[in-house]
Design an enzyme around this catalytic site. Structure first.
Site, PDB file in Angstrom:
ATOM      1  N   HIS A  72      20.102 -11.009 -15.007  1.00 53.65           N
ATOM      2  CA  HIS A  72      20.238  -9.839 -14.147  1.00 53.65           C
ATOM      3  C   HIS A  72      21.711  -9.155 -14.874  1.00 53.65           C
ATOM      4  O   HIS A  72      22.704 -10.010 -15.054  1.00 53.65           O
ATOM      5  CB  HIS A  72      20.769 -10.112 -12.715  1.00 53.65           C
ATOM      6  CG  HIS A  72      19.682 -10.235 -12.025  1.00 53.65           C
ATOM      7  ND1 HIS A  72      18.405 -10.709 -12.490  1.00 53.65           N
ATOM      8  CD2 HIS A  72      19.246  -9.801 -10.709  1.00 53.65           C
ATOM      9  CE1 HIS A  72      17.435 -10.613 -11.378  1.00 53.65           C
ATOM     10  NE2 HIS A  72      18.024 -10.093 -10.309  1.00 53.65           N
ATOM     11  N   TYR A 203      21.774  -5.642  -2.393  1.00 57.48           N
ATOM     12  CA  TYR A 203      22.805  -6.075  -1.049  1.00 57.48           C
ATOM     13  C   TYR A 203      22.952  -4.920  -0.203  1.00 57.48           C
ATOM     14  O   TYR A 203      23.300  -3.693  -0.687  1.00 57.48           O
ATOM     15  CB  TYR A 203      24.188  -6.482  -1.730  1.00 57.48           C
ATOM     16  CG  TYR A 203      24.157  -7.759  -2.315  1.00 57.48           C
ATOM     17  CD1 TYR A 203      24.685  -9.007  -1.514  1.00 57.48           C
ATOM     18  CD2 TYR A 203      24.079  -7.908  -3.652  1.00 57.48           C
ATOM     19  CE1 TYR A 203      24.726 -10.273  -2.399  1.00 57.48           C
ATOM     20  CE2 TYR A 203      24.042  -8.955  -4.373  1.00 57.48           C
ATOM     21  CZ  TYR A 203      24.413 -10.374  -3.547  1.00 57.48           C
ATOM     22  OH  TYR A 203      24.453 -11.413  -4.011  1.00 57.48           O
ATOM     23  N   PRO A 295      27.484 -17.230   1.382  1.00 58.24           N
ATOM     24  CA  PRO A 295      26.615 -16.925   0.285  1.00 58.24           C
ATOM     25  C   PRO A 295      26.609 -15.479  -0.326  1.00 58.24           C
ATOM     26  O   PRO A 295      25.978 -15.183  -1.119  1.00 58.24           O
ATOM     27  CB  PRO A 295      25.250 -17.037   0.706  1.00 58.24           C
ATOM     28  CG  PRO A 295      25.219 -16.978   2.404  1.00 58.24           C
ATOM     29  CD  PRO A 295      26.629 -17.400   2.758  1.00 58.24           C
ATOM     30  N   LYS A 299      28.737 -17.414  -4.799  1.00 57.14           N
ATOM     31  CA  LYS A 299      29.967 -18.317  -5.318  1.00 57.14           C
ATOM     32  C   LYS A 299      29.761 -19.797  -5.207  1.00 57.14           C
ATOM     33  O   LYS A 299      30.570 -20.645  -5.864  1.00 57.14           O
ATOM     34  CB  LYS A 299      31.148 -17.608  -5.035  1.00 57.14           C
ATOM     35  CG  LYS A 299      31.682 -16.435  -5.474  1.00 57.14           C
ATOM     36  CD  LYS A 299      31.706 -16.613  -7.105  1.00 57.14           C
ATOM     37  CE  LYS A 299      31.009 -15.190  -7.560  1.00 57.14           C
ATOM     38  NZ  LYS A 299      30.521 -15.543  -8.961  1.00 57.14           N
ATOM     39  N   TYR A 387      31.935 -11.129  -9.901  1.00 60.01           N
ATOM     40  CA  TYR A 387      30.546 -11.377  -9.688  1.00 60.01           C
ATOM     41  C   TYR A 387      29.955 -12.403 -10.726  1.00 60.01           C
ATOM     42  O   TYR A 387      29.164 -13.480 -10.518  1.00 60.01           O
ATOM     43  CB  TYR A 387      29.523 -10.189  -9.360  1.00 60.01           C
ATOM     44  CG  TYR A 387      28.225 -10.518  -8.781  1.00 60.01           C
ATOM     45  CD1 TYR A 387      28.142 -10.420  -7.373  1.00 60.01           C
ATOM     46  CD2 TYR A 387      27.021 -11.151  -9.308  1.00 60.01           C
ATOM     47  CE1 TYR A 387      26.888 -10.754  -6.784  1.00 60.01           C
ATOM     48  CE2 TYR A 387      26.038 -11.541  -8.751  1.00 60.01           C
ATOM     49  CZ  TYR A 387      25.704 -11.217  -7.550  1.00 60.01           C
ATOM     50  OH  TYR A 387      24.712 -11.671  -6.783  1.00 60.01           O
TER      51      TYR A 387
END
Length: 392
Positions: A72, A203, A295, A299, A387
């Site tokens: 990704h 998200y 979550p 991480k 991220y």
């Protein structure tokens, strides 16, 4: 039995440390409470930072990421129908890999079989001897296995046995400090044999709460919606779940989404937790035994991997360079990164969820924060850097 490192916990953290030690010529035995099949039946998320992938390479673990992983280069953050794509590759030169934790664990067990590393399953009533905590004598770990009480004598103990394991509890309460944030909601998740809704993770923040669209492979998807902790998986029919998910994600995604029967459904609570210190005497904590993150920022597994990196580097210095002080600053180094990942996970959770006391003012702040992310390159870079994974 004797070994140099006794690793309590046969999940990905303990297995990774075991394989790294194996490659460095450091003897290690792994103890696991459950059966191998049970460990491999656990459904867990799997967004892997490059640092984790590099550790797998260092441990010479053969994976199936080339054929079954999803690289990704970015992710999508949405607020109602507003979408913001954060380009990881552009801002960091790196990406993440979507590859299920179960598959990572399967690869690690295969590597352990190949190298004939010693793993004992169905180990119960683990007790860490006082010498491991208080003296200069070798450490001991006793346990029940195959109906017998057995003991391992070792130089050091790695507690990779999760939040409910015995390792953290072996540190006297007066010698540890625990920090905790329990969130007032959970994630209801389903696994379905359907095409992913999008080629990257989504998200979503909506007036009805948080949602996440993820995947495992081209025909296996993982979805979550924020739900009250009082809900049970059986309270939600598949039709009710899909309808609720579609209300929370951008309409263009919802309209094209493929739905189908769930093959797994569960509700996970969210919490943040840190134990300080992460070492005491000859005992060293790693992963969920020392810290938990919600979550939202992906991480949990990755922070466990950074613990393993710091612990392995110290063990390698101890055995290969005879540096007897190398292990002394493990906790300090690991915790410095742990708290940064706690901050990022807290920020992501606060940004994307509706809390019971969220008022109209805070909703406007959430929207403004996401608009800020959309319009400010430096804000996107900050999120991308966190991220894809902070450097070790």
């Amino acid at each position: 039995m004797k070994t140099q490192i006794c690793i309590i916990g046969g999940g990905p953290s303990g297995l990774l440390l075991g394989q790294l030690c194996q490659q460095a010529g450091i003897d290690a035995i792994v103890l696991e409470r459950r059966t191998r099949d049970h460990v491999l039946s656990r459904i867990r998320a799997g967004v892997l930072e490059q640092g984790f992938i590099d550790l797998l390479d260092e441990a010479k673990v053969k994976t199936r990421m080339d054929t079954e992983g999803y690289p990704h280069d970015g992710t999508v953050i949405s607020f109602e129908d507003m979408e913001v794509r954060v380009d990881f590759r552009k801002h960091t030169g790196s990406s993440v890999m979507v590859y299920g934790q179960t598959e990572v664990t399967r690869d690690l067990y295969a590597a352990r079989d190949e190298t004939e590393g010693k793993t004992l399953f169905e180990v119960d009533e683990v007790e860490i001897g006082n010498a491991a905590l208080n003296g200069d004598e070798p450490a001991t770990v006793s346990f029940l296995h195959q109906g017998e009480r057995k003991t391992i004598t070792c130089d050091y103990i790695a507690g990779c046995d999760g939040f409910h394991g015995p390792s953290r509890q072996a540190i006297p309460a007066a010698k540890r400090r625990e920090f905790e944030r329990v969130y007032p909601f959970g994630w209801l998740g389903i696994l379905s044999e359907t095409k992913p809704a999008h080629h990257e993770l989504i998200y979503a923040n909506s007036e009805r709460g948080f949602a996440l669209c993820s995947m495992r492979r081209e025909d296996l998807s993982r979805y979550y919606v924020q739900a009250p902790l009082t809900d049970r998986p059986e309270d939600w029919s598949d039709d009710a779940f899909w309808a609720e998910l579609k209300r929370r994600i951008p309409s263009r995604i919802a309209e094209a989404m493929e739905t189908g029967p769930s093959i797994e459904k569960s509700i996970a609570p969210l919490r943040g937790f840190v134990c300080e210190p992460m070492q005491y005497g000859r005992l060293f904590l790693a992963g969920d035994s020392a810290h938990i993150v919600p979550p939202t920022g992906a991480k949990g597994l990755n922070t466990a991997a950074s613990d393993i990196h710091y612990l392995f580097e110290a063990l390698k210095a101890r055995y290969q360079e005879r540096d007897m002080d190398a292990l002394g600053n493990y906790s300090e180094r690991a915790l410095a990164r742990v708290w940064k990942t706690q901050r990022f996970s807290w920020w992501m959770t606060k940004l994307l969820h509706r809390f019971p006391d969220t008022d109209p003012y805070e909703l406007r702040i959430q929207r403004a924060e996401i608009e800020h992310l959309a319009s400010i390159e430096s804000a996107q870079k900050t999120m991308a850097v966190n991220y894809v994974g902070l450097p070790y």
